[in-house]
Structures are given as C-alpha cells and as structure tokens.
Write a protein that holds these residues in place. Structure first.
Motif, PDB file in Angstrom:
ATOM      1  N   ASP A   9       0.825  -1.218   0.000  1.00 34.28           N
ATOM      2  CA  ASP A   9       0.000   0.000   0.000  1.00 34.28           C
ATOM      3  C   ASP A   9       0.856   1.263   0.000  1.00 34.28           C
ATOM      4  O   ASP A   9       2.041   1.225   0.324  1.00 34.28           O
ATOM      5  CB  ASP A   9      -0.888   0.019   1.249  1.00 34.28           C
ATOM      6  CG  ASP A   9      -0.058   0.199   2.502  1.00 34.28           C
ATOM      7  OD1 ASP A   9       0.544  -0.797   2.951  1.00 34.28           O
ATOM      8  OD2 ASP A   9       0.040   1.343   3.005  1.00 34.28           O
ATOM      9  N   SER A  11       0.710   4.312   2.287  1.00 32.58           N
ATOM     10  CA  SER A  11       0.152   5.047   3.428  1.00 32.58           C
ATOM     11  C   SER A  11       0.752   6.434   3.309  1.00 32.58           C
ATOM     12  O   SER A  11       1.947   6.623   3.547  1.00 32.58           O
ATOM     13  CB  SER A  11       0.549   4.395   4.748  1.00 32.58           C
ATOM     14  OG  SER A  11      -0.172   3.204   4.939  1.00 32.58           O
ATOM     15  N   CYS A  16       5.856   3.847   6.280  1.00 36.76           N
ATOM     16  CA  CYS A  16       5.784   2.388   6.196  1.00 36.76           C
ATOM     17  C   CYS A  16       5.563   2.010   4.741  1.00 36.76           C
ATOM     18  O   CYS A  16       5.470   2.866   3.868  1.00 36.76           O
ATOM     19  CB  CYS A  16       4.651   1.839   7.075  1.00 36.76           C
ATOM     20  SG  CYS A  16       3.015   2.292   6.532  1.00 36.76           S
ATOM     21  N   HIS A  43      -1.285   4.950   8.112  1.00 34.33           N
ATOM     22  CA  HIS A  43      -1.381   3.505   8.357  1.00 34.33           C
ATOM     23  C   HIS A  43      -2.481   3.176   9.377  1.00 34.33           C
ATOM     24  O   HIS A  43      -3.056   4.077  10.001  1.00 34.33           O
ATOM     25  CB  HIS A  43      -0.022   2.874   8.672  1.00 34.33           C
ATOM     26  CG  HIS A  43       0.671   3.322   9.925  1.00 34.33           C
ATOM     27  ND1 HIS A  43       0.091   3.293  11.161  1.00 34.33           N
ATOM     28  CD2 HIS A  43       1.937   3.791  10.121  1.00 34.33           C
ATOM     29  CE1 HIS A  43       0.955   3.704  12.070  1.00 34.33           C
ATOM     30  NE2 HIS A  43       2.088   4.030  11.456  1.00 34.33           N
ATOM     31  N   THR A  44      -2.750   1.880   9.515  1.00 32.85           N
ATOM     32  CA  THR A  44      -3.951   1.475  10.258  1.00 32.85           C
ATOM     33  C   THR A  44      -3.745   1.455  11.777  1.00 32.85           C
ATOM     34  O   THR A  44      -4.644   1.057  12.512  1.00 32.85           O
ATOM     35  CB  THR A  44      -4.432   0.089   9.793  1.00 32.85           C
ATOM     36  OG1 THR A  44      -3.395  -0.870  10.070  1.00 32.85           O
ATOM     37  CG2 THR A  44      -4.743   0.082   8.315  1.00 32.85           C
ATOM     38  N   LEU A  45      -2.580   1.866  12.246  1.00 27.46           N
ATOM     39  CA  LEU A  45      -2.373   1.926  13.691  1.00 27.46           C
ATOM     40  C   LEU A  45      -2.741   3.302  14.262  1.00 27.46           C
ATOM     41  O   LEU A  45      -2.693   3.512  15.468  1.00 27.46           O
ATOM     42  CB  LEU A  45      -0.935   1.527  14.046  1.00 27.46           C
ATOM     43  CG  LEU A  45      -0.619   0.089  13.595  1.00 27.46           C
ATOM     44  CD1 LEU A  45       0.838  -0.246  13.789  1.00 27.46           C
ATOM     45  CD2 LEU A  45      -1.494  -0.937  14.311  1.00 27.46           C
ATOM     46  N   TYR A  79       2.428  -5.356   2.874  1.00 24.62           N
ATOM     47  CA  TYR A  79       1.028  -5.225   3.306  1.00 24.62           C
ATOM     48  C   TYR A  79       0.098  -5.284   2.090  1.00 24.62           C
ATOM     49  O   TYR A  79       0.182  -4.456   1.196  1.00 24.62           O
ATOM     50  CB  TYR A  79       0.865  -3.889   4.021  1.00 24.62           C
ATOM     51  CG  TYR A  79      -0.468  -3.627   4.690  1.00 24.62           C
ATOM     52  CD1 TYR A  79      -0.596  -3.713   6.062  1.00 24.62           C
ATOM     53  CD2 TYR A  79      -1.583  -3.258   3.945  1.00 24.62           C
ATOM     54  CE1 TYR A  79      -1.805  -3.438   6.690  1.00 24.62           C
ATOM     55  CE2 TYR A  79      -2.802  -2.991   4.563  1.00 24.62           C
ATOM     56  CZ  TYR A  79      -2.899  -3.081   5.930  1.00 24.62           C
ATOM     57  OH  TYR A  79      -4.105  -2.806   6.542  1.00 24.62           O
ATOM     58  N   VAL A 109       2.974  -9.299   6.052  1.00 23.63           N
ATOM     59  CA  VAL A 109       2.584  -8.244   6.998  1.00 23.63           C
ATOM     60  C   VAL A 109       1.115  -8.385   7.397  1.00 23.63           C
ATOM     61  O   VAL A 109       0.227  -8.273   6.545  1.00 23.63           O
ATOM     62  CB  VAL A 109       2.780  -6.851   6.336  1.00 23.63           C
ATOM     63  CG1 VAL A 109       2.361  -5.746   7.292  1.00 23.63           C
ATOM     64  CG2 VAL A 109       4.218  -6.658   5.878  1.00 23.63           C
ATOM     65  N   TYR A 117      -3.250  -7.006  12.834  1.00 23.23           N
ATOM     66  CA  TYR A 117      -3.544  -5.590  12.605  1.00 23.23           C
ATOM     67  C   TYR A 117      -5.062  -5.431  12.450  1.00 23.23           C
ATOM     68  O   TYR A 117      -5.755  -6.372  12.032  1.00 23.23           O
ATOM     69  CB  TYR A 117      -2.819  -5.091  11.340  1.00 23.23           C
ATOM     70  CG  TYR A 117      -1.318  -4.963  11.504  1.00 23.23           C
ATOM     71  CD1 TYR A 117      -0.760  -4.475  12.682  1.00 23.23           C
ATOM     72  CD2 TYR A 117      -0.451  -5.337  10.482  1.00 23.23           C
ATOM     73  CE1 TYR A 117       0.618  -4.353  12.825  1.00 23.23           C
ATOM     74  CE2 TYR A 117       0.933  -5.216  10.617  1.00 23.23           C
ATOM     75  CZ  TYR A 117       1.460  -4.730  11.795  1.00 23.23           C
ATOM     76  OH  TYR A 117       2.811  -4.618  11.943  1.00 23.23           O
ATOM     77  N   GLY A 215       6.827   0.279  11.524  1.00 21.98           N
ATOM     78  CA  GLY A 215       7.530   0.385  10.240  1.00 21.98           C
ATOM     79  C   GLY A 215       8.902  -0.268  10.222  1.00 21.98           C
ATOM     80  O   GLY A 215       9.558  -0.317   9.186  1.00 21.98           O
ATOM     81  N   ASP A 218       9.097  -3.216   7.811  1.00 21.80           N
ATOM     82  CA  ASP A 218       9.216  -2.785   6.408  1.00 21.80           C
ATOM     83  C   ASP A 218      10.644  -2.326   6.116  1.00 21.80           C
ATOM     84  O   ASP A 218      11.172  -2.551   5.021  1.00 21.80           O
ATOM     85  CB  ASP A 218       8.243  -1.644   6.110  1.00 21.80           C
ATOM     86  CG  ASP A 218       6.795  -2.047   6.339  1.00 21.80           C
ATOM     87  OD1 ASP A 218       6.503  -3.253   6.334  1.00 21.80           O
ATOM     88  OD2 ASP A 218       5.953  -1.151   6.542  1.00 21.80           O
TER      89      ASP A 218
HETATM   90  O1  PXL Z   1       4.141  -1.373   8.558  1.00 22.64           O
HETATM   91  C1  PXL Z   1       3.188  -2.256   8.199  1.00 22.64           C
HETATM   92  C2  PXL Z   1       1.971  -1.604   7.645  1.00 22.64           C
HETATM   93  C3  PXL Z   1       1.906  -1.284   6.301  1.00 22.64           C
HETATM   94  N1  PXL Z   1       0.821  -0.701   5.763  1.00 22.64           N
HETATM   95  C4  PXL Z   1      -0.250  -0.395   6.526  1.00 22.64           C
HETATM   96  C5  PXL Z   1      -0.240  -0.682   7.888  1.00 22.64           C
HETATM   97  C6  PXL Z   1       0.890  -1.301   8.452  1.00 22.64           C
HETATM   98  C7  PXL Z   1       0.909  -1.617   9.876  1.00 22.64           C
HETATM   99  O2  PXL Z   1       0.009  -1.351  10.608  1.00 22.64           O
HETATM  100  O3  PXL Z   1      -1.308  -0.356   8.622  1.00 22.64           O
HETATM  101  C8  PXL Z   1      -1.453   0.254   5.907  1.00 22.64           C
END
Ligand code: PXL
Length: 276
Positions: A9, A11, A16, A43-45, A79, A109, A117, A215, A218
């Motif tokens: 992806d 982000s 990341c 990112h999704t965190l 991811y 991932v 996640y 990250g 990655d």
């Molecule tokens: O780093 C891994 C990663 C990559 N891409 C997205 C993520 C994450 C980890 O949460 O959310 C969208």
C-alpha cells in the motif's frame, strides 16, 4: 542495475510500506518499481484512516507491463489489503516471478505484538500463509509466524521456542525463512533464519530497546531484499538489515520530537549506504 517490483500500500502518512521501500531500495542502487494496492490517509495503527482500494488497477497496470516486455529480478510483497489481492499475487508471481535467478520475497505483513492488525481476520491470515508457500524467501515476525503455524504467541521466548517455531515456519515451503523480533538473551533482539537447500542457519542479535516502533519490519525487509539484489549473500543481507534497523531505532530514540507513528529512517540512509 537490478529491478525489484514491490507490491504494497501507499500510506500517505506513516513511514511504512512503499514510503519506506522506495527510498531504501533506491538508495541501495537498485531500481524499485511500485505496484500500489491501496492508498490510505495514514497507516492502520492510527485511531482512524481512509482507504481507497486499488485492486481494479492491478490487472491493467501489469497487463501494460507485460505488453512492454518488462521483467523483474525480484518481486517483494508487503502489506496487501484483501484476500482477493493475495490471490492476484499468486498470478503475478507466475507471470513475473518465475525464471532463472528471479526471487519472490514475501513479508506476510498482518500482525505484531501478539495480535493481528485491525484490518485483518483469520481468513486473511490463512490466505497469507498460502502466499508464503509460493515464495523463495519469507520474513515473518514472531506474531505472524505463530499465527501461520498455529503456535501460541509467547513474548518472553527462549531459544528452544524460537527453534521450534522456525522449524514449523520452514515447513510452510519457502527456501529461506527469516524470523524477526527474536530475542535469544536478556537485553538482545534480532533475527534467526534458515536456508533449507543449504541446511544453514543465521542468527544475529543487537541490543534491545524497550519501546515499540512502527515500520521497522518494512525497513528490515526493504533493506534485506535491496542488499540481496545488490549482490549480497542472504545472511550478509540479514546482518546489514538488522544493523540498519537497530541503528535507526537508536537514532529515533534520541530525537525528542520523534513522531509516534514511525522511525527516522531518512536520517540514517547515509549510514546504510556507508555499509556497502
Ligand atoms: O508497517 C506495516 C503496515 C503497512 N501498511 C499499513 C499498515 C501497516 C501496519 O500497521 O497499517 C497500511
């Protein structure tokens, strides 16, 4: 110059996936072609995020490359947003990843620190496990390895636990399996890998920092595949990737203004390049 295709992806904010792979692989003097699977605001965190799935772009983009006769020396997946995209990767590996000397590198991932996640469930995890069996090299962290092998996650692990986990991961089918986040003694962390064809192990440990950074997986994967494409043996690539990741964490720790969502890898790219 070697050419890597990385599929993961974008982000936009978050340090990341592609925003790490592209600069790191390029800095190593290797061409990095990107195939974005989705665009996320961050990112999704983070507490929330926007996402635009790009699955419908994968066939037209790769079809265009095929008609141009483009080839890749390695395919590196990170991811991936959905089960459907994992299925698409299997076709992509057949089209672009098979042939003499070509490498398929899968970073499955999907989880860290004992849990999946937020965007993933066990169906996704099972598909990701299948994808690992199509790879030459896989680099799961301990959480991902546990999920893929049905092993109970143990944060405080010992050498016997890691060896047992690695032996199960090797059975997933890749030629080289590297476990990340492996702590073999108090105050240390690093990796343990195994090359099935050569029956060779690689163990490498650095000082452990008691903090969670996003990250870093990655960063490790991008460096490892970049170094392999740059001509390094997989074990040397593992050592360089582990050192670079550890050094980047150290530098980030010292920054009073560090962002919570990622590491200062931009600051340490000169160190990576100097390791050549
Ligand atoms: O780093 C891994 C990663 C990559 N891409 C997205 C993520 C994450 C980890 O949460 O959310 C969208």
């Amino acid at each position: 110059m070697k050419r890597i295709l990385t599929v993961q992806d974008i982000s936009c904010l978050g340090k990341c996936s592609i925003t790490i792979a592209l600069p790191v692989i390029s800095a190593l003097g290797v061409e990095c072609v990107i195939l974005p699977t989705a665009v996320l605001s961050n990112h999704t965190l983070f507490k929330s995020f926007t996402v635009k799935d790009l699955s419908d772009q994968i066939a037209p983009i790769t079809g265009q490359w095929k008609s141009e006769g483009v080839e890749f020396d390695a395919i590196y997946t990170g991811y991936l947003g959905t089960i459907e995209q994992i299925d698409m990767m299997k076709d992509l590996f057949k089209t672009f990843g098979s042939g003499d000397g070509k490498l398929v590198f899968v970073d499955p991932v999907m989880a860290d620190n004992g849990k999946l996640y937020p965007a993933f469930d066990m169906d996704y995890a099972r598909k990701n496990t299948e994808l690992c069996s199509c790879a030459d090299i896989i680099v799961p962290n301990i959480t991902e390895a546990c999920i893929m092998t049905g092993t109970e996650y143990c944060e405080d692990h010992d050498e016997a636990y890691i060896k047992d986990l690695l032996s199960k991961v090797v059975n997933l089918g890749a030629r080289i399996s590297v476990l990340t986040g492996v702590s073999l003694s108090e105050g240390k962390t690093g990796v343990m890998g195994y090359d099935r064809d050569k029956d060779e192990y690689c163990v490498y440990q650095n000082d452990k920092v008691n903090a969670i950074f996003h990250g870093t997986g990655d960063l490790f994967s991008s460096t490892m595949i970049g170094e392999i494409m740059h001509g390094k043996d997989w074990k040397d690539a593992v050592r360089i990737a582990a050192d670079y990741t550890a050094h980047t964490i150290d530098v980030t720790m010292k920054d009073p203004k560090k962002p919570w969502y990622g590491v200062n890898f931009e600051e340490t790219i000169p160190y990576l390049v100097s390791m050549e």
